[in-house]
Scaffold this motif. Structure first.
Motif, mmCIF file in Angstrom:
data_model
loop_
_atom_site.group_PDB
_atom_site.id
_atom_site.type_symbol
_atom_site.label_atom_id
_atom_site.label_comp_id
_atom_site.label_asym_id
_atom_site.label_seq_id
_atom_site.Cartn_x
_atom_site.Cartn_y
_atom_site.Cartn_z
ATOM 1 N N UNK A 298 0.842 -1.208 0.000
ATOM 2 C CA UNK A 298 0.000 0.000 0.000
ATOM 3 C C UNK A 298 0.873 1.252 0.000
ATOM 4 N N UNK A 299 1.963 1.183 0.749
ATOM 5 C CA UNK A 299 2.849 2.363 0.798
ATOM 6 C C UNK A 299 3.310 2.766 -0.598
ATOM 7 N N UNK A 300 3.448 1.744 -1.473
ATOM 8 C CA UNK A 300 3.870 2.026 -2.852
ATOM 9 C C UNK A 300 2.759 2.668 -3.671
ATOM 10 N N UNK A 301 1.543 2.762 -3.086
ATOM 11 C CA UNK A 301 0.394 3.325 -3.811
ATOM 12 C C UNK A 301 -0.113 4.595 -3.172
ATOM 13 N N UNK A 302 0.675 5.217 -2.333
ATOM 14 C CA UNK A 302 0.156 6.339 -1.578
ATOM 15 C C UNK A 302 0.446 7.704 -2.205
ATOM 16 N N UNK A 303 0.729 7.703 -3.473
ATOM 17 C CA UNK A 303 0.818 8.987 -4.164
ATOM 18 C C UNK A 303 2.194 9.629 -4.150
ATOM 19 N N UNK A 304 3.213 8.909 -3.669
ATOM 20 C CA UNK A 304 4.538 9.543 -3.613
ATOM 21 C C UNK A 304 5.093 9.843 -5.004
ATOM 22 N N UNK A 305 4.732 9.017 -6.007
ATOM 23 C CA UNK A 305 5.211 9.285 -7.376
ATOM 24 C C UNK A 305 4.712 10.649 -7.864
ATOM 25 N N UNK A 306 3.436 10.924 -7.574
ATOM 26 C CA UNK A 306 2.856 12.215 -7.995
ATOM 27 C C UNK A 306 3.565 13.372 -7.292
ATOM 28 N N UNK A 307 3.848 13.182 -6.001
ATOM 29 C CA UNK A 307 4.505 14.254 -5.241
ATOM 30 C C UNK A 307 5.908 14.508 -5.780
ATOM 31 N N UNK A 308 6.644 13.416 -6.049
ATOM 32 C CA UNK A 308 7.993 13.580 -6.603
ATOM 33 C C UNK A 308 7.928 14.276 -7.959
ATOM 34 N N UNK A 309 7.013 13.777 -8.791
ATOM 35 C CA UNK A 309 6.887 14.298 -10.154
ATOM 36 C C UNK A 309 6.575 15.794 -10.142
ATOM 37 N N UNK A 310 5.520 16.192 -9.392
ATOM 38 C CA UNK A 310 5.088 17.590 -9.446
ATOM 39 C C UNK A 310 6.026 18.519 -8.687
ATOM 40 N N UNK A 311 6.652 18.007 -7.644
ATOM 41 C CA UNK A 311 7.675 18.808 -6.961
ATOM 42 C C UNK A 311 8.809 19.116 -7.926
ATOM 43 N N UNK A 312 9.251 18.079 -8.679
ATOM 44 C CA UNK A 312 10.359 18.261 -9.633
ATOM 45 C C UNK A 312 9.945 19.224 -10.758
ATOM 46 N N UNK A 313 8.704 19.107 -11.227
ATOM 47 C CA UNK A 313 8.232 19.993 -12.305
ATOM 48 C C UNK A 313 8.205 21.446 -11.813
ATOM 49 N N UNK A 314 7.717 21.665 -10.626
ATOM 50 C CA UNK A 314 7.677 23.038 -10.069
ATOM 51 C C UNK A 314 9.089 23.599 -9.920
ATOM 52 N N UNK A 315 10.005 22.766 -9.434
ATOM 53 C CA UNK A 315 11.398 23.217 -9.269
ATOM 54 C C UNK A 315 11.958 23.613 -10.636
ATOM 55 N N UNK A 316 11.735 22.736 -11.641
ATOM 56 C CA UNK A 316 12.257 22.990 -12.989
ATOM 57 C C UNK A 316 11.665 24.274 -13.567
ATOM 58 N N UNK A 317 10.360 24.477 -13.381
ATOM 59 C CA UNK A 317 9.717 25.676 -13.929
ATOM 60 C C UNK A 317 10.253 26.934 -13.251
ATOM 61 N N UNK A 318 10.355 26.883 -11.929
ATOM 62 C CA UNK A 318 10.825 28.057 -11.186
ATOM 63 C C UNK A 318 12.271 28.395 -11.553
ATOM 64 N N UNK A 319 13.107 27.348 -11.686
ATOM 65 C CA UNK A 319 14.514 27.602 -12.023
ATOM 66 C C UNK A 319 14.641 28.126 -13.456
ATOM 67 N N UNK A 320 13.812 27.594 -14.357
ATOM 68 C CA UNK A 320 13.829 28.076 -15.749
ATOM 69 C C UNK A 320 13.487 29.567 -15.786
ATOM 70 N N UNK A 321 12.444 29.942 -15.021
ATOM 71 C CA UNK A 321 12.036 31.355 -14.996
ATOM 72 C C UNK A 321 13.116 32.219 -14.349
ATOM 73 N N UNK A 322 13.769 31.680 -13.330
ATOM 74 C CA UNK A 322 14.805 32.445 -12.637
ATOM 75 C C UNK A 322 16.012 32.697 -13.555
ATOM 76 N N UNK A 323 16.444 31.653 -14.265
ATOM 77 C CA UNK A 323 17.660 31.780 -15.059
ATOM 78 C C UNK A 323 17.425 32.356 -16.461
#
Lengths: 81, 191
Positions: free
Chosen positions: B28-53
């Motif tokens: 169940x722990x493997x189904x608790x949405x951590x993939x989505x959190x990793x994915x969207x956290x990484x996307x937000x970081x990438x977008x923010x850094x792209x805008x910054x640089x």
């Protein structure tokens, strides 16, 4: 039943997935589940995902309660001197 | 009275229960949405850094970050839903859709092209916010609230963008009016 009681109240688990995780055969798990379903302890939902048939299982409230009582009874036996 | 189950049997049964419980908990722990959190956290970081640089122009590339994210999230959701799933709740999805649609309206209403003046825009925004509550309440409780929410929302938008010069009159007749009429309808004829 112990495995199913590890699920959240609203979760349903796939038969094949449960079989794999518990390392049971189709027949063995199926027999357990039939007994549990007849007792009203689990709910079985047969559906299709794409063209493949799937069976999802969920614990009923009565099932959860009966299982907790069963575990308490086992602990009680162990607790006796 | 002696129990028909011995201490050894009880101990073995509890051990087996714990093992099966642990096996399913790990799964169940493997189904608790951590993939989505990793994915969207990484996307937000990438977008923010792209805008910054790369400055403002990098924001134009945001759809190229978001779209693959949406696709990946959908694929993960479909894959995981084949193993452990929660019952499909249409009302919850409808509520999400309602929030998304109204959410997409806010920038258009508050920041879209002129002429509607700022006070009209703000008033329309607050009225639509109230209608969003009607729609949500309609999804959850009673369909007449949903109908009022949707119809009045459309009428507010027509008044705001098609007839901004006569917005107040429009609002009084075509938005306030239907709400009062709905009150009569519900009081005397509904069900």
């Amino acid at each position: 039943m112990g495995a199913l009681c590890g699920l959240a109240k609203t979760d349903q688990v796939d038969f094949g997935f449960l079989k794999k995780k518990l390392q049971l055969t189709d027949g063995n798990l199926g027999a357990h589940l039939t007994t549990l379903e007849e007792s009203g302890y689990i709910k079985v939902e047969k559906t299709f995902v794409g063209k493949r048939p799937k069976t999802f299982l969920a614990v009923t409230r009565a099932g959860r309660r009966a299982f907790e009582a069963h575990v308490a009874a086992l602990r009680d036996i162990l607790g006796r001197a | 009275m002696d129990s028909p189950v011995s201490r050894e049997e009880a101990s073995r049964a509890l051990r087996e229960i714990d093992q099966s419980r642990e096996a399913i908990r790990r799964a169940i722990r493997a189904h608790r949405g951590h993939f989505h959190l990793w994915l969207w956290g990484a996307i937000w970081i990438a977008m923010a850094l792209a805008a910054h640089f790369y400055g403002q122009r990098a924001t134009r590339s945001f759809p190229f970050f978001v779209l693959p994210g949406v696709i990946a999230s959908t694929v993960i959701g479909i894959y995981q839903g084949r193993q452990i799933r929660a019952p499909f709740d249409k009302r919850f999805l409808a509520a999400l859709a309602c929030m998304l649609v109204f959410g997409l309206l806010w920038p258009v209403i508050l920041g879209g092209p002129r002429p509607p003046s700022a006070d009209i825009r703000l008033f329309a925004f607050i009225a639509l916010l109230a209608m969003q509550v009607y729609v949500l309440a309609g999804i959850w409780f009673d369909s007449y609230l949903l109908t009022i929410g949707l119809v009045v929302s459309v009428l507010i938008l027509i008044g705001l963008f098609v007839f901004p010069q006569i917005f107040w009159v429009w609002f009084a007749i075509f938005c306030g009016g239907p709400v009062v009429l709905s009150g009569f309808l519900v009081r005397f004829w509904w069900r």
